[in-house]
Write an enzyme that holds these catalytic residues in place. Structure first.
Site, PDB file in Angstrom:
ATOM      1  N   SER A  74       0.846  -1.186   0.000  1.00 51.68           N
ATOM      2  CA  SER A  74       0.000   0.000   0.000  1.00 51.68           C
ATOM      3  C   SER A  74       0.895   1.254   0.000  1.00 51.68           C
ATOM      4  O   SER A  74       1.778   1.368  -0.834  1.00 51.68           O
ATOM      5  CB  SER A  74      -0.954  -0.042   1.203  1.00 51.68           C
ATOM      6  OG  SER A  74      -2.000   0.874   1.065  1.00 51.68           O
ATOM      7  N   ASP A  92      -8.416  -5.422  -6.090  1.00 50.50           N
ATOM      8  CA  ASP A  92      -8.068  -4.312  -5.210  1.00 50.50           C
ATOM      9  C   ASP A  92      -8.335  -2.997  -5.926  1.00 50.50           C
ATOM     10  O   ASP A  92      -7.756  -2.738  -6.982  1.00 50.50           O
ATOM     11  CB  ASP A  92      -6.584  -4.413  -4.837  1.00 50.50           C
ATOM     12  CG  ASP A  92      -6.092  -3.243  -4.000  1.00 50.50           C
ATOM     13  OD1 ASP A  92      -6.928  -2.477  -3.472  1.00 50.50           O
ATOM     14  OD2 ASP A  92      -4.861  -3.104  -3.872  1.00 50.50           O
ATOM     15  N   HIS A 136      -5.652  -6.584  -1.848  1.00 50.26           N
ATOM     16  CA  HIS A 136      -4.667  -5.609  -1.389  1.00 50.26           C
ATOM     17  C   HIS A 136      -3.471  -6.293  -0.717  1.00 50.26           C
ATOM     18  O   HIS A 136      -3.618  -6.951   0.303  1.00 50.26           O
ATOM     19  CB  HIS A 136      -5.341  -4.645  -0.421  1.00 50.26           C
ATOM     20  CG  HIS A 136      -4.665  -3.315  -0.298  1.00 50.26           C
ATOM     21  ND1 HIS A 136      -4.361  -2.517  -1.385  1.00 50.26           N
ATOM     22  CD2 HIS A 136      -4.216  -2.619   0.791  1.00 50.26           C
ATOM     23  CE1 HIS A 136      -3.797  -1.395  -0.982  1.00 50.26           C
ATOM     24  NE2 HIS A 136      -3.682  -1.442   0.338  1.00 50.26           N
TER      25      HIS A 136
END
Length: 509
Positions: A190, A442, A467
């Site tokens: 991320s 995602d 993710h």
């Protein structure tokens, strides 16, 4: 009565953790954030009896880029270290370094197993560095009230300062360990994945390569459509069931209609088991939006507890709840059943508090970053979206940030500092040794690198991936495609290390 804690954080007139309602528009606030207190899936903790990670602190400089007296202030930066599998400096064994995200570093260590799972193979030292202004790594004496008080102090919270922190800390650590020749491979997911990629580009003399998982480095203004985020979420639900998609899409108007009726709010409170006597339609809409967004993001193929305890393939389970014939035409009952997959899979919550503003993993600093450099336009929804149609408007973000922080966002700064425009043409000439992983379920993958840039800047794309699923601890239940993704990543990292050791042996300094 038990409650599920819902973190309420910023942007304009927030009524949800991730999406905020303002003039019928949705605004993204931050990267993944916890909704309930975390229970470690693998009991990975700095306080484990086995000492899974040792907690240490490094005296870090406040400002790496100026030389005025204020810049020389210091703070204690936390890092976690595990040398169980390390081959030691004599063998120049590698260091696996996680570039910390926007929160307490333990949370990311608890959910990032790739480094630990593969450390024995590579005889690697494992290090997780906490991002400045998060967790225990807070400048100005460790006092968050002071550090977060205004723009004068928060001004030291930026990605460039964080990257300089990592370079400084790891260089010092290698010197202290007499491991100056040990190669460093960085990892991140991320925002941490963005930092990992940027760290490789900015500090190639410190790291030999980066695994950047679910890193939306292209998710900025004029680089990625502000509609891609909601389109991917829509597709996630629609691919499971057309009826599921239609029910969610049509629910917003129905909630508004019910809320406007006499006794409507009471009905909503009862239908969704809201703890308090008062709720607003906007708060409920935000609460539901949070569930749809975060479940799409973490649609993992095995049970998880990253954000909340959830089953494998939670989007599928949500749609099963919506398609359940026993609820008939009761849309509110269907929505409640689906939302419970996210908020109450364990069945322990007896009611839900939509006004809880707790922040158990210390993620509040992201609001500042989202108001300065991390301008990620994800708030647009077209007519096909499961969310109400809305148009992303930078001025809305700017207005809020000016009123709340007295700061003006700089939407072009990140592409200017790290690149983004014409990335294939640019990076293939000077970048190397980066793996970009993205799972197409995602929503952040819309701003990710989805195709190879060069022979050494590789994109690994998983159609069923969520993710940063590749960085999670491996389990016997992992599907074949996920095992193959990790095998490919390990093979590439092994090649980087082989090339490094070859150069170390044959090329003089």
């Amino acid at each position: 009565m038990g409650t599920v804690s819902l973190s309420l954080w910023l942007l304009p007139l927030c009524s949800a953790l991730f999406f905020c309602i303002s003039s019928a528009h949705f605004f993204p606030a931050r990267f993944p954030s916890p909704i309930v207190q975390f229970q470690a899936e693998n009991q990975v903790s700095v306080s484990s009896p086995k000492g899974f990670y040792e907690e240490k602190f490094f005296t870090q400089i406040l400002d790496h880029f100026n030389f005025n007296p204020q810049s020389y202030q210091t703070f204690q930066q936390r890092y976690l270290i595990n040398d169980t599998f390390w081959g030691g400096p004599e063998k120049n064994s590698p260091i696996f370094l996680y570039t910390g995200n926007e929160g307490d570093i333990e949370w990311f260590a608890q959910n990032t197993g790739f480094m630990y799972d593969n450390a024995p193979l590579f005889k690697a030292l494992i290090v997780f560095i906490e991002h400045r202004f998060y967790g225990k790594s807070v400048p100005f004496g460790g006092n968050k009230d002071v550090a977060y008080s205004n723009g004068s102090t928060l001004g030291y919270l930026s990605s460039t300062q964080a990257l300089a922190d990592y370079a400084t800390l790891i260089t010092d650590l290698k010197n202290n360990l007499s491991a100056t020749e040990s190669p460093v491979v960085v990892f991140g997911g991320s925002y941490g994945g963005m930092l990992a990629a940027w760290f490789r580009l900015k500090y190639p003399h410190v790291t030999i390569g980066a695994l950047a998982s679910s890193a939306p480095i292209l998710g900025f203004v004029n680089l990625t459509s502000p509609y891609s985020f909601s389109r991917i979420i829509t597709q996630d639900f629609r691919s499971e069931s057309e009826n599921c998609y239609k029910v969610i899409k049509g629910s917003w108007q129905q909630i508004e209609d019910v809320a406007s009726q006499k006794g409507g709010l009471k009905r909503l409170r009862k239908s969704f088991k809201i703890c308090k006597n008062y709720i607003s339609g906007g708060a409920l809409v935000g609460w539901l939006s949070t569930a749809w967004v975060y479940t799409a993001m973490t649609d993992y193929p095995t049970p998880s507890n990253f954000l909340n305890p959830m089953p494998a393939y939670p989007v599928k389970q949500m749609c099963k709840a919506i398609d359940d014939p026993t609820t008939g035409n009761d849309t509110l009952a269907k929505l409640y059943g689906a939302a419970s997959v996210y908020y109450n899979y364990t069945g322990t919550a007896t009611c839900f508090d939509l006004d809880d503003d707790s922040d158990p993993h210390g993620l509040g600093g992201w609001s500042w970053q989202a108001c300065t450099e991390m301008i990620l336009p994800t708030g647009g929804s077209d007519e096909e979206s499961i969310f109400p149609a809305s148009k992303w408007d930078f001025n809305d973000r700017a207005t809020f940030c000016k009123s709340y922080f007295d700061v003006e966002p700089r939407p072009q700064w990140i592409p200017t500092e790290f690149g983004g425009h014409n990335i294939k043409r640019v990076l293939r000439r000077f970048g190397s040794n980066i793996i970009f992983f993205n799972g197409l379920r995602d929503p952040w993958s819309g701003g990710g690198v989805l195709s190879d840039i060069s022979k050494s800047i590789i994109a690994i794309v998983a159609e069923k991936g969520a993710h940063h699923v590749d960085l999670r601890f491996a389990t016997s239940e992992d599907p074949k495609w996920l095992k193959e993704v990790r095998k490919k990543e390990v093979k590439i990292i092994a090649q980087w290390l082989s090339e490094y050791y070859h150069d170390l042996a044959h090329i003089s300094s």
